[in-house]
Every structure is written in structure tokens, then in C-alpha cells.
Design a protein around this motif. Structure first.
Motif, PDB file in Angstrom:
ATOM      1  N   ASP A 225     -29.030  46.003 -30.905  1.00 15.47           N
ATOM      2  CA  ASP A 225     -28.787  47.043 -31.908  1.00 15.47           C
ATOM      3  C   ASP A 225     -27.884  46.564 -33.045  1.00 15.47           C
ATOM      4  OD1 ASP A 225     -30.354  48.765 -30.479  1.00 15.47           O
ATOM      5  OD2 ASP A 225     -28.708  49.923 -29.616  1.00 15.47           O
ATOM      6  N   GLU A 226     -26.921  45.693 -32.745  1.00 11.49           N
ATOM      7  CA  GLU A 226     -25.969  45.263 -33.767  1.00 11.49           C
ATOM      8  C   GLU A 226     -26.611  44.390 -34.841  1.00 11.49           C
ATOM      9  OE1 GLU A 226     -23.125  42.158 -32.402  1.00 11.49           O
ATOM     10  OE2 GLU A 226     -24.142  42.407 -30.479  1.00 11.49           O
ATOM     11  N   TRP A 227     -27.875  43.934 -34.603  1.00  9.86           N
ATOM     12  CA  TRP A 227     -28.533  43.040 -35.547  1.00  9.86           C
ATOM     13  C   TRP A 227     -29.758  43.667 -36.216  1.00  9.86           C
ATOM     14  CZ3 TRP A 227     -25.539  39.301 -36.860  1.00  9.86           C
ATOM     15  CH2 TRP A 227     -24.664  38.737 -35.925  1.00  9.86           C
TER      16      TRP A 227
END
Length: 302
Positions: A225-227
Motif C-alpha cells: 500500500d505504501e507504494w
């Protein structure tokens, strides 16, 4: 029958006033993305004495009235059908034949029926068993990853191909009527038989949807999710239609599965060749594969 090209922008006042209600009375059964867009087009150009709409969802029907896609809302299928010259079944694929079966007793003897389903061979064969040559298979090559009448628009079909799939049983007057309807919607009628249609759309529409869903799934499994903010145009373009209604596309793919499987097999061969070239470091082979694909893509409109 030769392809019919729009002679003038369908939504212009000049076109609308050039002939009085050329389609007579039209009923659209199913007021979603396609039915709603078609209704807006036909109402905008005065193509019908009255565009009657029906949908099992009362809210969709009310939205059709609000958007100008429907001039009269019918409370039942029979009410929508009685007196109509042309009926357009714009329901989901699995509901087309049940809907036709329900309306058959109420059809005028000279009324034509068409549909907008994206698979044709089974639909046309079963429809002809019900009403013979008065059924004219149709499929507009236009759509959106969004669904529902609120996603409909008056320009959805502009310059799009509208495939019409007659058989030896089809009434030629019905083909002319549906071709006229397509032109009034801003589209380009194209004629081919149902089986050829299914082979063509397997490569041009159905396989691309399969690949989009696969690309979305693969990326979803590999990207945390962070990317996800790294997403760029190639992913957005390639996976765009993976936001389409999964249930609807399940039915489409299963209905046209022989042709879709054949197309998938062809793609598997290509991707396997590309993988082998990459694994072996065969620069010439990989370059040839990509160049051939590049040249193939250049054959098609952007």
C-alpha cells in the motif's frame, strides 16, 4: 449491405429536424450505461415519437427521466412493449433472452427487436427461435469501466462502431432500422455474422479485459500500500477496465468462452516466447517480438 457512415453530427439541430421521428415509437428495456446513453441520443435528435423506458430498478428509471434518456416510464415490460415499433433490450447479457421471452406475446407483428449484448452467437440463435427474423443482434463497441445510468452520456457512441449481426433469417428492413438507430446515436454501423463477431470481440475486447484483471491482480499482490502512489500511465491504461463490473464480465467471458479461450491461448504463446527470450538473454528475439507487436498496434486507430 454496405457500412453506413454518419453524414452529419447526429446531435445537431439540422439532423434532428431533417425527418420527423424516423424510428417511430422506441422502447428501451434496461436503463443503464448503454440504454441510458442511447435514450439520451434518441431523445436529443427527435428520433422517436416517444422513447419509453423500463427497468427493474425504479431508481434507474427515475434517473433516466431526469437525464433525458426516457420520455415515458413504463411500470411493466408489457406496458413498455405494446405499440412500440423498435425495442432495444439493454439488460445484462444473461437477462436478454428471458426478457425477450417475456415480451414476445406483446410485440406488434411488425415490430423489430435488437439488443446491445457483447456476445452474439448464442443470443441471436435463441432469439430467432423466439421471434424469427424480427430480432436483429447488435453490439455498440463503446462503453466505460463505470456502470449504471448515471454514467451514461450523450456522446458515448460518437464515431464508435455499432456491430449488427444479421443471419439469413433476418428481415432486411430490421437491419436498416437498427442501422438508422446507430447513425442517429452518432455511431458507425458495421455488419458481420454472429460467429465472426464473437471471434473479433474476443481479441479486441474480451481478452483485453482478462489481461487488465490479471495485471491488476498481479500488481496488487506485489505492491504494498505504501507504494501504490508510484502508479504511472502504463499501469493505469493497461488495468483501467479492471474496475468494470466483475459479475457482468464473468457472464460475458463464459458466454463467449470458446473464442476467448482461443484468444487467450494465442496470447499465452506470445508471452511464453517473450519470457524465453528474456530468460536466455536473446536480445534479437525479444526485439523482434516487440517490433512485430509495435507494427501490429500501428494498424489500429489510437
Amino acid at each position: 449491405m454496405p457500412d453506413t457512415q454518419p453524414q452529419e453530427k447526429a446531435h445537431s439541430p439540422a439532423y434532428a429536424h431533417s425527418r420527423a421521428h424516423p424510428l417511430g415509437r422506441v422502447a428501451i428495456l434496461g436503463i443503464g450505461l448503454i440504454g441510458g446513453s442511447l435514450g439520451q441520443d434518441l431523445c436529443a435528435v427527435g428520433a422517436s415519437e416517444c422513447v419509453t423506458g423500463w427497468d427493474s430498478d425504479a431508481e434507474a428509471l427515475a434517473a433516466g427521466i431526469m437525464l433525458g434518456a426516457v420520455q415515458r416510464a413504463a411500470d411493466s415490460l408489457s406496458e413498455a412493449v405494446i405499440g412500440a415499433d423498435l425495442l432495444v433490450i439493454a439488460t445484462p447479457l444473461t437477462a436478454i433472452i428471458p426478457t425477450l421471452s417475456s415480451i414476445a406475446p406483446y410485440l406488434r407483428a411488425d415490430a423489430f427487436v435488437t439488443d446491445v449484448g457483447s456476445a452474439k452467437a448464442r443470443i441471436v440463435a435463441e432469439a430467432e427461435e423466439l421471434i424469427g427474423g424480427r430480432f436483429i443482434g447488435g453490439h455498440p463497441m463503446a462503453g466505460s469501466e463505470e456502470s449504471g445510468v448515471m454514467a451514461s452520456s450523450v456522446d458515448l457512441f460518437d464515431a464508435a462502431a455499432w456491430i449488427i449481426t444479421p443471419t439469413p433469417r433476418t428481415d432486411p428492413a430490421g437491419v436498416e432500422t437498427v442501422s438508422k438507430m446507430a447513425v442517429l446515436a452518432g455511431a458507425r454501423p458495421r455488419i458481420c455474422d454472429p460467429e465472426k463477431h464473437d471471434r473479433l470481440v474476443a481479441s479486441l475486447s474480451h481478452l483485453p479485459h482478462v489481461l487488465a484483471y490479471g495485471l491488476a491482480q498481479m500488481a496488487g499482490e506485489r505492491v504494498a500500500d505504501e507504494w501504490v502512489d508510484l502508479v504511472a500511465g502504463s499501469f493505469r491504461d493497461g488495468a483501467r477496465v479492471a474496475t468494470s463490473n466483475a459479475e457482468g464480465w464473468t457472464e460475458i467471458l463464459l458466454d463467449n468462452r470458446p473464442a476467448v479461450i482461443e484468444a487467450m491461448d494465442g496470447f499465452i504463446v506470445w508471452i511464453s516466447c517473450a519470457r524465453e527470450a528474456m530468460e536466455s538473454g536473446d536480445r534479437a528475439r525479444l526485439s523482434t517480438l516487440l517490433d512485430q507487436a509495435y507494427r501490429s498496434r500501428k494498424r489500429f486507430p489510437r
